[in-house]
Structure formats: C-alpha cells, structure tokens
Design an enzyme around this catalytic site. Structure first.
Site, PDB file in Angstrom:
ATOM      1  N   TYR A  35     -73.599  36.610   1.919  1.00 27.33           N
ATOM      2  CA  TYR A  35     -73.175  36.887   0.975  1.00 27.33           C
ATOM      3  C   TYR A  35     -74.042  35.882  -0.477  1.00 27.33           C
ATOM      4  CZ  TYR A  35     -72.268  30.896   0.755  1.00 27.33           C
ATOM      5  OH  TYR A  35     -72.920  29.238   1.575  1.00 27.33           O
ATOM      6  N   GLU A  36     -73.959  35.663  -1.510  1.00 29.27           N
ATOM      7  CA  GLU A  36     -74.897  36.084  -3.258  1.00 29.27           C
ATOM      8  C   GLU A  36     -75.526  37.404  -3.111  1.00 29.27           C
ATOM      9  OE1 GLU A  36     -72.391  33.382  -4.766  1.00 29.27           O
ATOM     10  OE2 GLU A  36     -74.135  34.784  -5.495  1.00 29.27           O
ATOM     11  N   GLY A  37     -75.300  38.784  -2.131  1.00 28.57           N
ATOM     12  CA  GLY A  37     -76.571  39.325  -1.941  1.00 28.57           C
ATOM     13  C   GLY A  37     -77.263  39.566  -0.154  1.00 28.57           C
ATOM     14  N   GLN A  70     -82.043  41.154  -0.658  1.00 28.24           N
ATOM     15  CA  GLN A  70     -82.611  40.547  -1.806  1.00 28.24           C
ATOM     16  C   GLN A  70     -84.293  41.073  -1.323  1.00 28.24           C
ATOM     17  OE1 GLN A  70     -81.388  37.820  -2.991  1.00 28.24           O
ATOM     18  NE2 GLN A  70     -79.305  37.981  -2.559  1.00 28.24           N
ATOM     19  N   MET A  87     -65.381  32.358  -8.479  1.00 32.59           N
ATOM     20  CA  MET A  87     -66.018  33.622  -8.824  1.00 32.59           C
ATOM     21  C   MET A  87     -65.618  34.472  -8.314  1.00 32.59           C
ATOM     22  SD  MET A  87     -70.454  33.562  -8.594  1.00 32.59           S
ATOM     23  CE  MET A  87     -71.639  34.699  -7.794  1.00 32.59           C
TER      24      MET A  87
END
Lengths: 591, 591
Positions: free
Chosen positions: A438-440, A445, A161
């Site tokens: 990571y991933e926001g 969040q 990704m």
C-alpha cells in the site's frame, strides 16, 4: 509477548545517524534540546508498552466486525483510543494554531515506530488522521480548517483517505467516483471506494473522509481529479456531529494481517449523494492527495522498521530461552540456548542489523523533512527538501522489504512454534506483508526513485547523497580498529556499485527508459544497502568515541557491511546488465 | 484459481536437466521408456487438476476440527481421499510385493510436485504414508511388513511419523516418550508427541503411527531411541481394525497455513499404554527414522517447488488480466496488462526462473536416488548415492526458501488484492511457510550439507558436482548465440565462487568448525544458485537443438544467470569473511 520500547537504540540512531545532535547544535532542533526528545520518547514508549501492546493480539484474533451498518472494533480498542486522545498524541506534529504541538518529524518518526511495533493495526487510524491534518492544513479553506482541524488534531475525530476503486489502484487516472456541484457551494459524491482503512469504526465520534472524485466537466485522466471532504456525520450549527451523511461501510475485507484494522468498502451516495466540500482547487486533487501520500510513505516505511523491531525482540527472547543441542562455546549444563548456535545467531544478527539500517534511513528522511522547513538558509531548505524526496521512496520500500524479511526470519527462529499462531511470530509476518503494497507498491517506489528523484537538480541531489556516504567511509577508514573488520572495504565497494548503477540509470532514462524501469527494484535495494550501511558506520564513529559500552553498534555495522552489503556488486550487475532478460520474458511467461 | 499441471516444463526438466533421456538410453529408466513417463504425468496431472485443486481453498477455510475425540477433515476431503486410493497413487514407488508399482523416484517427484501444487495440505497425508512404507520395508520384521505394508501401499490405511516432543524438536536426544517391554514381545508406549501431521483424521480406516520412544534401560541421548509401530485401531485375528488402541489426539494446532492438514498433539498411554511393535532393533530407532526423514526432505523440497509453481501460475494469470497504467511497448487501447510493465515482468520472471531452478535440483536429487539403486556398476551406485546425499539438503532448503520468496512475490504481483484472503495468493504464502521449518529447519540442512556432505569421499563428491557444472558451462560457452546474453560468464563466476567457498568450508571444518557453521546458510544458497543455474543452462542446450519453440527455456536460464546468480560473489564473501561478525554478536543481541 511484551514489547520493550528500544529508546537507547532509537535515540542513538536519531542522534548519530540522522543528525539530531547536529541539528540541536545548529538550532534546527531547539525544541528537542536539553533532553526533551528523550523525555517524549520515554512517555511515548510507555504508552506503546502499557496501552497498545497488550491489545494487539486480541485485535488479531477478534478483528473488527460490521454490525447494524457500523464497524465494531476489537475488545479494548475503544478504551485504548480514548487514552490516545487523553495523551494528546494525535497532535504531535500538528500546527499549534489547531491545538497541536508542532514537534519535528524526526521525533514523530521515532514515536510512530514504537507505537507501530506495539500495535500496527491500531496505529493505522491515527496515521490516516495525520495525513488528513497535513492535507487540510496545506490545502483546506480557512473554514474547513477552523471547523475540522482542531477535532482531528485532538483525536476526537479521525480521518480517512479514499483513493482506490476496483479499476483504479496504482493508476488513479481510471477513477470514476462522481462529484456534483450544489447551489450552496457544496458538492454531492456518488461512487464506491475500496480498501478504506478505518472507513468506519466506533472509536471516534466522527470520521472525516477525504475523497478523490471527478467533476462532470473534468478533463480525463489524473488532471480531472478533485479532493473532497465528506464527514460521516454532518455538523449541526454548533459544529457538533448530527445527521448521518449519505456514506456507509458496505463490507469488510478478510485480510492476511492487520485484522484489528477495519478495511472497508465505502459507498458514497446511495441516496441523494454524500455531502462534501472541496479541498483545494477543482481538478487539483491529486496534488493535495500527494501531500498526504508523501507523508504516509515515510510512515509506512516506519511500519517496516516497527514490525522488524518487534519480531527481532521476540526472536531474541525466544532464542535465549529455547534450548536445543549444544553449541561449541557453551559451558553450562545440558542443552544450550539456540541463540548460541552460529546459524541462529546469523539469523538474529540479520534481523537486528537490518532493522537498525532501515531505521536510520527512515530517521534520516524525517530529519531532511524537518530541515527543509526549519533550516535558516534557503538553499539548505531546498536541498533538504530534495534530499527528503530522494530518500522517501527508499525509506518506504527498503524498510518494508526488510519488514517482510525480518518478520519471516522471526518465524524461522521459532522453528515449529513459529508456525503456530498462538506464538505470535506469525502475526508480525502477516501484519508486515501489506506494507510493501500500500501507499504505492514497492515497485512503484523504485520507479519513483529512478524516474523522478535521481534527476533532481540535474543529478546533484543523488551525487550529494553519495558524497555524504563516501565521507563517512573515509572517516571509518581512518579509525584503525580491529573490531571494524572489513567494514570500510565492503562499504566502499557498495557505494562504488551504487555510483556505477546511478550513472547507468541517469543515462538509461534518456536513451532506454524501459531498461531503467526494469532495473529500478534492484537499484533501490542497492541504494538502501549503501545508505543504511554507511549510516550504521557513522554510528560506529560515535560509539567509538563514547566507549566500550557501545561496542554493540560497531558489531552491528560490521555485520551489516560484511553480510548484507556484500549483495551490492550483484545488484549493480542486475541493474546494468539484467534488463535485456526482463524484456525478453514474453515467451517464458506465455505458458 | 485453477491449477494447470505444467507437464511440458516438468518433462523438459526431467529429460534435459535431471537426465531422464540419458537414463532411458542407459537402461536405468527402462520402465519409463516409450513415453510411459508422459502418460503417467498426464494422469497424475489430471488428478491434481480435477480432484485435488478444487478442494484446496475449502480446506484452508474450514480446516479440520476435533469432534468427540476424532478429527473431522474439511468438506470434500474424504471423497478425494477415496479417489486417491481408487487411483492407486499411494503405491507409485512402493515395492511390488506389497502391491506397489515400484516406479522410479524421479517420476514420483514430478507427480508429487503436481499434487502438492494443487493441494499441499491434502498431500501431507500420503506423504507421511510414503515415508512409513520406506521405513517398514527397510527395517520392519516380515510379520509387520506382511500385515501393515499392503494396507498402507493401497492407501486404505495412512501412517504418521511421531518424533517431536515439547522439549525435543531439532534435538531428538531430549525425547522422553517411554516404551515398556511386554511378555508377549510387544511394547506399551507412554508419552506425548506434538506437531503430528494427520495424527488423526477420518479419511482412512486405520492409522499406523511410527513412534520414537525410549526403553527403560536405554542409554541416554540419541543412541537410546527405538522406533515403534502403534496402530490407531488394534487388528483382530483377521487383520481387520478392531478395538481402539490407547492413543488419541488431544488437540489441534492453530497454524499460519496448511489449515486442511490436522496437526495433532498425540497422547500415548493415557490408560494402560499404547500397544506397539518394535521396528528394527532396540535403540536403533534413529537410523530407521532417518530413512523416513531423508525421503521426506526431498518431498518437502518439492513442496517449495510446488507452491512456487502454483503462485507463479496465479500471478501470471492475474498480471495478464489486470490493467493499470500504460507500458511503453503496449499498442492496445487504454491501460495495459500489468504483466507488460518491466518491474512486474521482473517479478514474474524471478518467480518463473526460481521455480524452474529449484525444480531441476529436486529432480536431479531424485534421479541420483534412482541411480543409486538402479545403476549396473557398483561404483556408479555408490557415487550416485553420495550425490543424492549431497544434493538432498540443497533440494530441501534452497527449494523451500524459493517457495517462501516466490509465494510472497505472488502476493506482491496482486497488489492490494494479494492481501485479501479471497484472492488465494496469500494462502500459498501461508502454506509454503512451514516448509523451511519442518523435516529439519533450513539452518540444519545447511549444517548437514557443510558438516556431513562436503567431506563425503574426502571431498570428491562435491568436486564431481562442481566439475559437472563446469562441463555444462563449457558447452554453453561454445554455443555462439546472442540470446544467451551473459549467461556463461555469470555462471562461471558463480561456480568459481562456489569452488572458493567449498575449499574454505572444507578447511574450516578442521580448524574452525564454528566458522563453517556460521557460513552454512549462505553457502547452501550459493550451492543452490550454482546448481540450479547450470541445470537451467543445460536445458538451454537441448532447447537450442530442438528449435525456436523452446526459446522460453533459454530466456529463463539467461534471466536466472543474469539476475539471480549474480548474488554469488556476495555469498562467497559472506561465507569466507562473514563469520567473525556472527561470533561477536553477543553484545548486539543482549539488548
């Protein structure tokens, strides 16, 4: 350190907190009935114990290295990945038409947790592939699906990704990677991407890169981003990986943890451009990417649970072996195991209870995702979908915060030995540290929870969630059991605080959005305590029915309510009254 | 990353929280009057910035290595240590008759904080020497003092503290290192010691080991432990280091952090025994060691402050440079600095306020130590001594917990870059992690606070401390300033909770000591919040008088009260009602 897959705890949480039993009764989980879930858990747990855990430390020590332009993974990792393919694990939730098993996300969550406990750095590779399967299945053309999906589903090829660029991290609107249209309908990519997990490696025969890039005539900002697929090796006419594409790993990062997982800077289009194919529509790439990211957020939440579980197992083991001092209740000879000292016991219980609370939230989220696809009634599907949306940022952020806290406590329980790398406790802390980022980031969040999720269905979604918590508390209150202690009182206060804070947030969103942003992080923590605490309480009801051998579940829920949920009122105040002192920070931070 | 010595913040905390101004007025700090404190701070700060900070990263990267039986420190460290000697910094608080400056602990605390911010791993070497100076000065024979003290005070020789053995960590009663009497009045040592900081290195021309060991006829347990001095090189007739003693570094630990500081396993008496001299009386070694440890505990607390300060500086700098997204109040072009996002600002304020709160507690502890020696009136000296005893475990444990939390937040503020070692934020987190463990784990500090410190003078010592907090709150309440927000209300609640929890603890100690032990850690946290919060509030009174350029102090105190102290009521409940669920943990932890 060996890992023991905690199937009992996991199955209990699936059944009695996340609603596996109810789902089976309702026909939603027909495919998990008759003990099938336990069978799969058993096999997945064995894989975690026997294949993934033994190579985890070596991955931390060796890391991966860049050699002759390619990434070489740690000793034993290629072999483990071959067994991964052989076991067919890559296709657990993948569509059947691509060779997958199409099993529910709830089961996948449990398996992913175990595999990640055993070896987080390894599992990042399959994790990225899972996201790509989802994105391709939902947004890819029939051709792309036919050619690429089965290979990713089998695990023979992995996927990546590619979002981040140096100037574009949390804010993707700033990204610059360029895509040029070709006369044959394909594209060429030019640009640099950073922090690409498993951007290159030697475990799979091809790597399928999903890349966000901008077309020359694209509008500025996030509405001008498209998603492309660029394979490491271009396919020949038989669909076999052949000539190398114009994409390469330029360098590897030196990281605090997950050393076994190569984090690559990728260069696209050094020469004449990386051959790529559009996924979905032009300029709609962000929507496609969100499909991957949403899925990945729950998986990252599970990383928090997984490392917390691993650290807890290790700390309990050590505390039962290590002898220092003499606890008052100890009747043996000489020094007592440190697990018997009240202060160590508090640390271990904090670890155990926090882990289990975070687990319930992640599993409930997975169940909601399943229900959003599988429920018969359309309203039920929609509501479940909204519930999954509501819970996802909590699952991600609360669980990974817990991951940091519990792995750090794990170091503490080991005393001086915890600071020595050979002990292994420090690795879990280092590995866990990325998951809140990571991933926001967890801050993002929290903003997502407050700004986008609380207003869902005009506030009905969160109201339903709170009502669900209250129902559990009412049931717990009715059980007149001394071993419940102050559980229901503390939980009721916690949910009261959540309700007050929620009302405040919904109002602030309209009239003082910066106040809502300033309180988002404590609000999410409060939400996690309330949701996790009541889910553990729900498990006590089942434990009570089953009998005294399940007393542990009651003790854990009580501990969590009496020693963790008690933070609720303070968090409520921080949300409802704390924003002003965040806004006035300018002078204090000038220095 | 450069370090900027925060002299203004430090001097403000010394003056208005710890009572430097009052002490000067009372004549206790006559030697710091007329701006002398600021002058020393300025020089010490320059040393931190120019000499210690620049080699910190190299120390982390290179670590130290064992070569031909000796430890080689990181590039540049020998040169820095030579400058340390040259600056005369080693003797700051040492007795004048040994060549020291006999300056107060409060000033030393401030200097130590700055040096440790700049390079914690380096500063462990002088830190161990300081403890040895204290122990030798107080317990050593005239001969030992005459021979060894001046060299340690000048820094030419360094010193170590040898307590831990594999089976004897927190519980020293289990230690086995053997001492044998010799006919000439000296002793020979045989045994293994682990975790010996700077047990060997190449920066000083001799190393003076202070070693706990047991005589053959010693009673069992801690009453049979004696303290010995064993030099690395035996002295010839001129007092010059000559022949090597029978002590060596066997191996170095691979640690999570403080890589620049060699952590040695030391072997005493491989051959005919390490020549050693008794310090103090036989079998009274633990009392001597406590002299060192008590001093070291405050220094370790300052490590928490120091790394928190460093991490905060770095995070603020990054957050003002890094641009992502667009904060609502931002009026510039394009993306705004992330420091303007409310959620990032909350992190930065948490870091800043926590650091400053921990600092006030450490400085107040140092002031109490000074007052216990310097006050004219005997009662004042005794009360100050008890106050120092009360505050020391809080200074150690609260500040190092803050060190962990703030350095971890520092990583978080950096996002993905925080996880990359080159950035440097991760090093502060790794370095800080040991401080909650060594010099008595934070759990043991909490037990010390509850079991030994609360009962001091029949509870009067803690009662005086609480009264002091209330007095500040009363003064703050009288100031009718909108910018104080809910500060005094939140602080009053916090101190109420502390008082309730204190009363509970004092009762529990008699009738249910395990309940007191089970709540010791949350109790210490509550104490730290109350003490730190009210100390920051005291600084606001001074800030208010001085004028608007000191508004930052008010904003920080308010933030701390409204967003950190709000945890108090929950901690109180955890203390007063949480013990039962700690005690019933057996089944839950059986797994």
């Amino acid at each position: 350190m060996t890992y023991r897959a905690p199937q009992n705890d996991i199955l209990f949480a699936m059944s009695h907190a996340a609603g596996l039993d109810r789902g089976i009764a309702q026909g939603i989980y027909a495919d998990l009935a008759d003990g099938f879930a336990a069978t799969i858990l058993d096999q997945a747990g064995t894989f975690a114990e026997d294949v993934l855990a033994p190579i985890n430390r070596q991955g931390d020590l060796s890391g991966s290295r860049l050699e002759n332009g390619g990434v070489v993974t740690a000793p034993g990792w290629r072999e483990a990945y071959a067994k991964w393919i052989e076991g067919g694990w890559a296709g657990l939730t993948a569509p059947q038409e691509a060779g997958g098993m199409a099993l529910p996300h709830l089961l996948d969550a449990a398996c992913l947790e175990m595999w990640t406990s055993a070896n987080m750095a390894f599992m990042l590779c399959p994790l990225l592939s899972s996201g790509a399967i989802l994105a391709l299945d939902r947004h890819g053309s029939d051709d792309l699906k036919r050619i690429y999906l089965p290979k990713i589903v089998s695990g023979e090829w992995s996927a990546t990704m590619n979002l981040t660029e140096p100037q574009a991290g949390s804010d993707l609107s700033a990204l610059r990677t360029r895509a040029e249209r070709q006369s044959d309908g394909s594209y060429r990519l030019f640009g640099q991407k950073i922090f690409i997990t498993y951007g290159d490696h030697d475990m799979a025969e091809n790597i399928v890169h999903l890349v966000l890039a901008r077309l020359p005539d694209a509008p500025p900002g996030t509405r001008g981003i498209s998603l492309f697929l660029a394979p490491k090796f271009l396919l020949d006419d038989n669909g076999t990986p052949g000539k190398a594409n114009d994409v390469r790993c330029h360098s590897l990062e030196h990281k605090l943890g997950i050393h076994g997982s190569p984090t690559c800077t990728m260069i696209y289009g050094d020469k004449d451009g990386a051959v790529a194919y559009l996924v979905g529509e032009e300029n709609r790439g962000l929507a496609c990417m969100f499909t991957m990211m949403n899925n990945a957020r729950l998986s990252v939440g599970l990383q928090g649970v997984a490392l917390a579980e691993m650290a807890t197992q290790k700390a309990i083991e050590y505390a039962n072996e290590r002898r220092q001092g003499r606890a008052s209740g100890f009747s043996g000879q000489g020094m007592s195991p440190i697990a018997q000292h009240p202060d160590v016991r508090r640390m271990l219980m904090t670890m155990k209870a926090s882990t289990m609370a975070a687990r319930t939230i992640c599993y409930m989220t997975a169940e909601a995702i399943d229900r959003s696809h599988r429920a018969e009634d359309e309203t039920a599907r929609r509501q479940a979908g909204e519930r999954a949306s509501l819970l996802t940022p909590v699952a991600k952020a609360f669980s990974t915060d817990i991951g940091n806290e519990v792995t750090s406590l794990g170091v503490q329980v080991h005393g001086g030995m915890g600071f020595i790398e050979e002990t292994g406790a420090a690795q879990f802390m280092r590995d866990a540290r990325i998951a809140t980022i990571y991933e926001g980031t967890n801050g993002i969040q929290a903003i997502d929870l407050v700004q986008r999720k609380l207003p869902l269905s005009g506030g009905d979604t969160v109201a339903r969630e709170i009502a669900d918590m209250r129902e559990t508390i009412a049931q717990v209150s009715q059980v007149n059991d001394a071993s419940f202690g102050h559980m229901s009182a503390r939980l009721a206060e916690t949910v009261d605080s959540l309700q007050t804070a929620t009302r405040y947030m919904l109002e602030a969103l309209g009239k003082a959005p910066d106040d809502a942003l300033a309180g988002a992080v404590p609000y999410l923590r409060l939400f996690g305590l309330a949701r996790g605490g009541t889910a553990l309480a729900r498990m006590t009801l089942a434990a009570k029915q089953i009998g005294s051998d399940q007393q542990a579940h009651i003790d854990i829920a009580r501990f969590f309510a009496e020693n963790m949920c008690i933070a609720a009122r303070g968090l409520e105040l921080s949300v409802t009254e704390g924003a002003a002192s965040v806004h006035t920070a300018e002078k204090a931070l000038a220095s």
